[in-house]
Design a protein around this motif. Structure first.
Motif, short mmCIF file in Angstrom:
data_model
loop_
_atom_site.label_atom_id
_atom_site.label_comp_id
_atom_site.label_asym_id
_atom_site.label_seq_id
_atom_site.Cartn_x
_atom_site.Cartn_y
_atom_site.Cartn_z
N GLU A 128 -23.82 -45.56 -97.67
CA GLU A 128 -23.99 -44.93 -99.00
C GLU A 128 -25.31 -44.17 -99.07
O GLU A 128 -25.39 -43.08 -99.63
CB GLU A 128 -23.94 -45.98 -100.11
CG GLU A 128 -22.54 -46.44 -100.44
CD GLU A 128 -22.54 -47.72 -101.28
OE1 GLU A 128 -23.54 -47.98 -101.97
OE2 GLU A 128 -21.54 -48.45 -101.20
N TRP A 129 -26.36 -44.76 -98.51
CA TRP A 129 -27.66 -44.07 -98.53
C TRP A 129 -27.64 -42.84 -97.65
O TRP A 129 -28.29 -41.84 -97.96
CB TRP A 129 -28.77 -45.02 -98.08
CG TRP A 129 -28.99 -46.16 -99.03
CD1 TRP A 129 -28.68 -46.17 -100.37
CD2 TRP A 129 -29.50 -47.45 -98.73
NE1 TRP A 129 -29.00 -47.39 -100.91
CE2 TRP A 129 -29.50 -48.19 -99.94
CE3 TRP A 129 -29.97 -48.06 -97.58
CZ2 TRP A 129 -29.94 -49.51 -100.02
CZ3 TRP A 129 -30.43 -49.36 -97.64
CH2 TRP A 129 -30.41 -50.08 -98.84
N SER A 144 -25.98 -40.23 -99.84
CA SER A 144 -26.86 -39.67 -100.89
C SER A 144 -28.06 -38.96 -100.26
O SER A 144 -28.60 -38.02 -100.84
CB SER A 144 -27.29 -40.74 -101.88
OG SER A 144 -27.82 -41.84 -101.20
N GLU A 189 -28.01 -37.11 -97.61
CA GLU A 189 -27.64 -35.85 -96.99
C GLU A 189 -28.08 -34.64 -97.83
O GLU A 189 -28.62 -33.67 -97.30
CB GLU A 189 -26.12 -35.81 -96.77
CG GLU A 189 -25.67 -34.74 -95.83
CD GLU A 189 -24.19 -34.86 -95.52
OE1 GLU A 189 -23.84 -34.99 -94.35
OE2 GLU A 189 -23.38 -34.85 -96.47
N THR A 190 -27.88 -34.74 -99.13
CA THR A 190 -28.25 -33.60 -99.99
C THR A 190 -29.78 -33.43 -100.06
O THR A 190 -30.28 -32.35 -100.32
CB THR A 190 -27.71 -33.80 -101.42
OG1 THR A 190 -27.99 -35.12 -101.80
CG2 THR A 190 -26.23 -33.51 -101.51
#
Ligand code: SF4
Ligand code: SF4
Length: 168
Positions: A106-107, A110, A112-113
Motif C-alpha cells: 500500500e505504501w 501511495s 508512486e505518485t
C-alpha cells in the motif's frame, strides 16, 4: 518519552540492525554496549548517531502498534528516497508476513505518485517493492544507488550505479 508518547521499552532492535559509524559497528550485529531487550549500557555517553536516531514507529504514531520493532522484527527509517525497512537478521522474511507485506505494498502504491520508494533490507540484500512487483537487488554496496527505469510512471526495470558515476 517522545512526541508520540511512545517509548522503546523492551525494544533494542536498532542497536542490532543499524550500522553505527562512530563505534565502527557494522549493520546486523549487536552493539557491544547493548543489553538486548534491556537497553544501552552506556546510555548517558552514547554516540551522537544513537542520540539523534528514532525509528519511524517511535516517532510517528501513524504507524500502528503492531509495527513496534521488537514485535514486527522490522525497523523502519526514512531516507531521501523514501522508506527503508530493515529486517532483524534472525527473521529475514518478517516483511513477507501479513499484515506487513500488505501495508508495504500500500505504501509503495501511495509512494508512486510522490516518487517515494519502499526498500526492504534483509542482511545485505535489498528488495525494491513497487505496486506491481518486487525487484531483488541483491547486495547493494554503500557507494551504490538504485536507478529505476520508468514507463508511464511505473517501474519496469531497476539497476545499480555507482554514486560517483551518477554525479558526473
Ligand atoms: S528500533 Fe525504534 S523502538 Fe526499537 S529501540 Fe530502536 S528507536 Fe526504539
Ligand atoms: S551505543 Fe547504546 S544506543 Fe548506541 S547502538 Fe550501542 S547499545 Fe545502542
Amino acid at each position: 518519552m517522545t512526541a508520540t508518547g511512545r517509548q522503546c521499552g523492551d525494544c533494542t532492535l536498532c542497536c542490532k540492525v543499524m550500522a553505527i559509524e562512530e563505534l565502527a559497528k557494522p549493520a546486523n550485529t549487536w552493539c557491544p554496549h547493548c543489553k538486548p531487550g534491556r537497553g544501552c549500557r552506556i546510555y548517558p555517553g552514547r554516540p551522537m548517531e544513537c542520540r539523534s536516531f528514532s525509528c519511524v514507529w517511535l516517532a510517528n504514531e501513524l504507524l500502528e502498534e503492531h509495527w513496534k520493532p521488537s514485535r514486527s522484527k522490522l525497523v523502519l527509517t526514512t531516507s531521501e528516497d523514501g522508506l527503508e525497512v530493515r529486517c532483524d537478521p534472525g527473521f529475514p522474511d518478517a516483511w513477507r508476513k501479513v499484515p506487513f507485506c500488505n501495508e508495504l505494498r500500500e505504501w509503495a502504491i501511495s509512494g508512486e505518485t510522490l516518487d517515494m520508494t519502499v526498500v526492504v533490507i534483509a542482511g545485505q540484500r535489498m528488495t525494491l517493492v513497487t505496486p506491481e512487483r518486487e525487484f531483488d537487488l541483491g547486495i547493494v554496496g554503500p557507494d551504490e544507488r538504485i536507478v529505476r527505469e520508468l514507463e508511464d510512471g511505473k517501474v519496469v526495470n531497476v539497476t545499480l550505479a555507482k554514486a560517483s558515476d551518477l554525479e558526473r
